[in-house]
Design a protein around this motif. Structure first.
Motif, mmCIF file in Angstrom:
data_model
loop_
_atom_site.group_PDB
_atom_site.id
_atom_site.type_symbol
_atom_site.label_atom_id
_atom_site.label_comp_id
_atom_site.label_asym_id
_atom_site.label_seq_id
_atom_site.Cartn_x
_atom_site.Cartn_y
_atom_site.Cartn_z
ATOM 1 N N UNK A 548 0.833 -1.209 0.000
ATOM 2 C CA UNK A 548 0.000 0.000 0.000
ATOM 3 C C UNK A 548 0.865 1.256 0.000
ATOM 4 N N UNK A 549 1.995 1.172 0.666
ATOM 5 C CA UNK A 549 2.905 2.322 0.657
ATOM 6 C C UNK A 549 3.408 2.580 -0.774
ATOM 7 N N UNK A 550 3.819 1.508 -1.450
ATOM 8 C CA UNK A 550 4.286 1.669 -2.826
ATOM 9 C C UNK A 550 3.183 2.257 -3.695
ATOM 10 N N UNK A 551 1.982 1.754 -3.464
ATOM 11 C CA UNK A 551 0.840 2.232 -4.256
ATOM 12 C C UNK A 551 0.633 3.736 -4.046
ATOM 13 N N UNK A 552 0.630 4.139 -2.800
ATOM 14 C CA UNK A 552 0.426 5.562 -2.505
ATOM 15 C C UNK A 552 1.565 6.402 -3.077
ATOM 16 N N UNK A 553 2.788 5.887 -2.940
ATOM 17 C CA UNK A 553 3.941 6.609 -3.494
ATOM 18 C C UNK A 553 3.797 6.787 -4.997
ATOM 19 N N UNK A 554 3.356 5.728 -5.652
ATOM 20 C CA UNK A 554 3.216 5.781 -7.114
ATOM 21 C C UNK A 554 2.088 6.720 -7.529
ATOM 22 N N UNK A 555 1.041 6.746 -6.729
ATOM 23 C CA UNK A 555 -0.073 7.644 -7.053
ATOM 24 C C UNK A 555 0.392 9.092 -6.953
ATOM 25 N N UNK A 556 1.258 9.324 -5.980
ATOM 26 C CA UNK A 556 1.752 10.676 -5.781
ATOM 27 C C UNK A 556 2.745 11.045 -6.869
ATOM 28 N N UNK A 557 3.553 10.069 -7.220
ATOM 29 C CA UNK A 557 4.592 10.324 -8.214
ATOM 30 C C UNK A 557 4.696 9.136 -9.171
ATOM 31 N N UNK A 558 3.931 9.170 -10.256
ATOM 32 C CA UNK A 558 3.889 8.025 -11.181
ATOM 33 C C UNK A 558 5.260 7.726 -11.806
ATOM 34 N N UNK A 559 6.172 8.685 -11.746
ATOM 35 C CA UNK A 559 7.490 8.440 -12.331
ATOM 36 C C UNK A 559 8.512 7.982 -11.307
ATOM 37 N N UNK A 560 8.026 7.647 -10.153
ATOM 38 C CA UNK A 560 8.922 7.171 -9.084
ATOM 39 C C UNK A 560 9.883 6.122 -9.640
ATOM 40 N N UNK A 561 11.187 6.329 -9.436
ATOM 41 C CA UNK A 561 12.105 5.321 -9.969
ATOM 42 C C UNK A 561 11.997 4.037 -9.158
ATOM 43 N N UNK A 562 11.370 3.079 -9.724
ATOM 44 C CA UNK A 562 11.304 1.783 -9.021
ATOM 45 C C UNK A 562 11.197 0.642 -10.021
ATOM 46 N N UNK A 563 11.842 -0.454 -9.685
ATOM 47 C CA UNK A 563 11.750 -1.639 -10.533
ATOM 48 C C UNK A 563 10.321 -2.154 -10.474
ATOM 49 N N UNK A 564 9.746 -2.494 -11.605
ATOM 50 C CA UNK A 564 8.399 -3.073 -11.562
ATOM 51 C C UNK A 564 8.385 -4.317 -10.671
ATOM 52 N N UNK A 565 7.293 -4.493 -9.923
ATOM 53 C CA UNK A 565 7.213 -5.652 -9.027
ATOM 54 C C UNK A 565 5.897 -6.361 -9.140
ATOM 55 N N UNK A 566 5.975 -7.663 -9.054
ATOM 56 C CA UNK A 566 4.764 -8.466 -8.937
ATOM 57 C C UNK A 566 4.811 -9.139 -7.572
ATOM 58 N N UNK A 567 3.888 -8.783 -6.712
ATOM 59 C CA UNK A 567 3.811 -9.441 -5.406
ATOM 60 C C UNK A 567 2.898 -10.652 -5.528
ATOM 61 N N UNK A 568 3.426 -11.801 -5.153
ATOM 62 C CA UNK A 568 2.656 -13.036 -5.310
ATOM 63 C C UNK A 568 2.409 -13.667 -3.949
ATOM 64 N N UNK A 569 1.140 -13.934 -3.671
ATOM 65 C CA UNK A 569 0.775 -14.604 -2.422
ATOM 66 C C UNK A 569 0.190 -15.978 -2.710
ATOM 67 N N UNK A 570 0.445 -16.904 -1.823
ATOM 68 C CA UNK A 570 -0.269 -18.171 -1.817
ATOM 69 C C UNK A 570 -0.472 -18.508 -0.356
ATOM 70 N N UNK A 571 -1.709 -18.736 0.064
ATOM 71 C CA UNK A 571 -1.948 -18.998 1.484
ATOM 72 C C UNK A 571 -3.373 -19.473 1.715
ATOM 73 N N UNK A 572 -3.513 -20.490 2.542
ATOM 74 C CA UNK A 572 -4.846 -20.875 3.009
ATOM 75 C C UNK A 572 -4.986 -20.435 4.460
ATOM 76 N N UNK A 573 -6.208 -19.987 4.789
ATOM 77 C CA UNK A 573 -6.498 -19.651 6.179
ATOM 78 C C UNK A 573 -7.349 -20.769 6.758
ATOM 79 N N UNK A 574 -7.112 -21.132 8.005
ATOM 80 C CA UNK A 574 -7.985 -22.112 8.647
ATOM 81 C C UNK A 574 -9.414 -21.585 8.590
ATOM 82 N N UNK A 575 -10.391 -22.462 8.252
ATOM 83 C CA UNK A 575 -11.766 -21.998 8.060
ATOM 84 C C UNK A 575 -12.342 -21.245 9.262
ATOM 85 N N UNK A 576 -11.878 -21.579 10.460
ATOM 86 C CA UNK A 576 -12.441 -20.912 11.634
ATOM 87 C C UNK A 576 -11.604 -19.710 12.078
ATOM 88 N N UNK A 577 -10.598 -19.373 11.317
ATOM 89 C CA UNK A 577 -9.672 -18.306 11.726
ATOM 90 C C UNK A 577 -10.102 -17.017 11.034
#
Ligand code: CRA
Length: 807
Positions: A548-577
């Protein structure tokens, strides 16, 4: 078998089984055919292994685990049989792609996460090291639930993995045993004046084993993983007329508890535990008695390993069989039991240290409860006068109406180990400190490991090819040879080849992502991966806040020098959690927002892949550039995805927790991004009770800005979840110190971003990670268990001096 013979046998088997030719067969029929050819081939070795172990009368270990997570077996069995290349080519010549057949196999997912996967890596390694070892567990009708996202929420569907049958298993009716549950028990003298139990009421259920061959790596050894399934004994049929009655029996081995930390379905869970413990221990004793050895020497032939507390009742069941059935004196039985048993602790999270109400245990397995009471009584008696009263009260098994399973496992065994250096130290100094005072010599460390063959050769052929060309083939057998790669750290061709292999894997994953999520990701971007169960202590939330920080930074400055990133998640949550499921919802909504924001372009993408499991891990890990290992220091006992990702050349961003510390020691500070509180600092906060997330929030404009996105509408559709998480951070003082580590985490992320800008430098870091991964081979880990804890040797060692008298 050579390729021509294989092709012939394959076509012949297909004709015999399905009365058809290759052109007509479905992938499933082809898979069944190949599988049956494989099992009928290794069955000879399997039988021979049984015979060798029996004739050698060598000590064997039985690894009791309520979870096993083998994933798919087709390719790993082919690899271990030495058939992989031959079959791949042979099938190709028949116009068949092996990968299409592998696709058909359901994942065998009889576990939740690290604990179960570790058990399966151990099974592979024990067989591959030629060690006489067996797995013992439960054949759940349904594996871990299948995860779907509906409206960005997790929805659980049943995993009917047995629907099309399971070609790797053999039902062994002849090896069934009966297990008694419930009822009442009282002791009385028999004719010879010995105390024997009399049972009243309760039920006797049949435990039928299903054996799966654990094929060793090209060594003709096939060990056994034995999983128990419940059946109604034919002679009891008349007592189970109604569907309800039958169902209560069948339920016993029907589902795997998807929650390794919460307290749901407790009584059924306890019954499951006793069921597989009793079946396993009974069958071990039956086997031992066939050897015609004195029961007094059983400790020289049998080792039983208690994987986490779930099988801790092994201690009491073994005592029951020795005392009630074999009529040994308590003292003799107790000494044998301690020598046979050993225990691994996998967590310091208090809620996972099992405790059972005495009333429940008394009703599920009354004789076991009696025996535990007696163990407890004798423990207190033995310690009184030697240790102070409070210490004894804290360490006894039965306290405040509850049976403490970890206490039973420690008191009733000769070895207790943790799963990484830090974790084992914490057991001694904090979590199990009282026991360390009582039994200092019982404590030891065995850092986890991974089955290198599956996580490199099978999962990552592109990298494997580069390795073969660079350092030869030997690393495939001796993972420590990966160190040879260090000689090439300045070699531009090798660095380029490694980068090329990574890119190829990232392209494959991109295709999968596009097919499954409809999102196009840029394979040149940094692939930043966090894959593990969803749990607050693992802090997927910290990752999200940084996104979210990166997102906000990019919204403020779309030319922010940053390497493009793909954040990948994989996760199961216990059904009662509930909380964990809210995190999933919020990540999914944030992903949706970011992925479709035209301003962001492909600078930032967030992908949450559904239904994370072993097979998906095999796709993601080879494509990872960055490995997220960001648990609060002291909370992750070891971790094993950290090792798999490192082996595949990912650079770790890590707290000093679990095995991350050993990874840092292996690769050096410059090749890992370390951040966050140390375990000592965490404990200082606990001691001084002076953690205040609110003051961090108030003092840091960045933290405020990012945390507010949870409740200010920035992320849409998360009103309830956003507040729930916001409150956990601010109102309930942020149990896992997410806010405290946030800024340091951002700095570490920034350093990763910088490092990636220099591709050559990045490849060098990646190379060093691969080069040092060899030390995390589970072959070595099980070897250390074998030497230090189980005292078992490879059967070859015996075969060589067959004829030499031993006892
Ligand atoms: N959840 C630990 O948390 C560890 C594995 C295997 C865990 C991991 O850090 O790598 O065990 N603990 O040792 C566990 O299951 C019941 O405790 C895990 O998988």
């Amino acid at each position: 078998m050579n390729k021509t013979e294989f092709k012939q046998s394959f076509s012949q088997r297909l004709a015999e089984k399905f009365a058809m030719g290759v052109a007509d067969a479905s992938p499933n029929e082809l898979y069944q055919t190949l599988g049956s050819l494989m099992t009928s081939t290794y069955s000879q070795d399997w039988q021979q292994t049984w015979t060798d172990y029996r004739e050698a009368e060598q000590k064997q270990v039985y690894y009791f685990s309520i979870e096993f997570l083998p994933g798919k077996l087709l390719k790993s069995n082919l690899l271990n049989m030495g058939w992989l290349d031959m079959v791949t080519e042979g099938l190709a010549e028949l116009g068949i792609n092996l990968d299409d057949l592998a696709e058909v196999e359901p994942d065998m997912a009889l576990g939740n996460g690290g604990l179960g996967r570790l058990a399966s890596c151990f099974m592979d390694s024990i067989a591959s090291m030629g060690l006489p070892g067996n797995g013992n567990g439960i054949r759940y009708e349904y594996g871990l639930f299948k995860q779907h996202f509906v409206d960005n929420y997790q929805v659980e569907l049943p995993d009917k993995w047995l629907q099309k049958g399971n070609l790797w298993e053999i039902r062994k009716e002849s090896k069934a045993v009966d297990v008694r549950l419930g009822g009442k028990v009282f002791m009385s003298d028999n004719d010879s004046g010995n105390l024997i139990p009399n049972y009243q009421g309760g039920v006797v259920l049949r435990a039928v084993p299903y054996d799966t061959g654990m094929v060793g790596y090209q060594n003709a050894i096939v060990n056994t993983m034995r999983l128990w399934s419940v059946e109604i004994p034919p002679e009891e049929e008349e007592n189970y007329r109604s569907i309800e009655d039958r169902r209560t029996v069948e339920d016993l081995t029907s589902v795997l508890y998807p929650d390794d930390t919460s307290e749901d379905g407790r009584k059924l869970r306890l019954s499951q535990e006793y069921f597989f413990v009793s079946a396993g221990v009974q069958s071990i004793l039956r086997y031992y008695k066939q050897l015609n050895r004195s029961i007094d020497t059983i400790n020289r032939f049998i080792a039983i390993h208690i994987n986490d507390t779930h099988p801790a009742m092994c201690v009491a069941e073994f005592m029951r069989l020795l005392v009630d059935d074999e009529q040994l004196s308590w003292e003799r039985a107790w000494n044998l039991t301690k020598e046979v048993m050993s225990y691994t602790n996998h967590t310091i999270m208090a809620e996972a240290l099992e405790k059972w109400p005495i009333s429940m245990m008394g009703s599920v397995c009354p004789r076991i409860y009696q025996i535990i009471e007696e163990i407890d009584r004798r423990f207190v008696e033995e310690m009184t006068g030697v240790h102070d009263f409070d210490l004894i009260q804290r360490t006894r098994i039965i306290q405040d109406g509850q049976v403490h399973m970890a206490h039973l496992a420690i008191i009733g065994s000769h070895s207790t180990n943790g799963v990484a250096k830090l974790h084992s130290d914490l057991l001694k100094s904090v979590v199990l400190h009282d026991f360390y005072l009582l039994y200092p010599t019982r404590f030891n460390n065995k850092t986890n490991g991974i089955a290198m063959r599956r996580w490199s050769q099978l999962a990552n052929p592109a990298l494997s090819n580069v390795l073969d060309k660079t350092i030869g083939h030997l690393w495939r057998e001796q993972p420590n040879d990966l160190r040879l790669l260090l000689n090439y750290v300045e070699d531009d061709r090798v660095l380029a080849a490694l980068a090329e292999a990574k890119l190829e894997n990232k392209k494959h994953l991109s295709t999968y992502i596009h097919e499954h999520c409809g999102i196009k990701v840029n394979p040149q971007a940094i692939f930043d991966v966090q894959i593990k169960r969803l749990h607050a202590y693992k802090r997927q939330l910290l990752n999200l806040l940084h996104i979210m920080k990166l997102y906000l930074d990019l919204k403020e400055n779309p030319d922010l020098p940053m390497e493009p990133r793909v954040f990948i998640f994989g996760a199961k949550a216990a059904p009662s959690y509930h909380y964990a499921k809210s995190i999933i919802k919020v990540i999914n909504e944030a992903a949706n927002l970011i992925n479709h924001d035209p301003m962001i372009k492909d600078k930032l993408k967030v992908i949450f892949l559904e239904n994370y499991n072993v097979s998906l891990a095999e796709r993601i890990i080879p494509a990872a550039d960055v490995s997220e290992q960001i648990s609060l220091a002291s909370k992750e006992a070891s971790g094993t995805s950290n090792m798999k990702l490192m082996l595949n050349g990912a650079v770790t961003i890590a707290t000093l927790d679990g095995a991350n510390i050993e990874i840092r020691d292996a690769v050096g500070e410059e090749n890992i991004a370390i951040f966050g509180l140390t375990e000592t600092e965490v404990y200082q906060y606990y001691e001084n009770k002076n953690y205040s997330s609110l003051s961090i929030y108030q003092d840091s404009p960045i933290v405020q800005r990012v945390v507010k996105t949870l409740i200010d509408g920035t992320i849409p559709n998360i009103v309830a979840e956003g507040y729930e998480i916001f409150d956990s951070l601010i109102k309930y003082n942020d149990e896992f110190f997410v806010l405290r580590d946030f800024e340091d985490y951002c700095l570490a992320q920034e350093s990763v971003n910088k490092a990636y800008q220099n591709k050559r430098h990045w490849s060098q870091i990646s190379l060093r990670n691969i080069a040092h991964a060899g030390r995390f081979s589970s072959d070595d880990t099980v070897q250390r268990y074998a030497e230090d804890i189980w005292q078992i040797e490879p059967v070859f060692a015996h075969k060589n001096d067959r004829g030499v008298e031993h006892d």
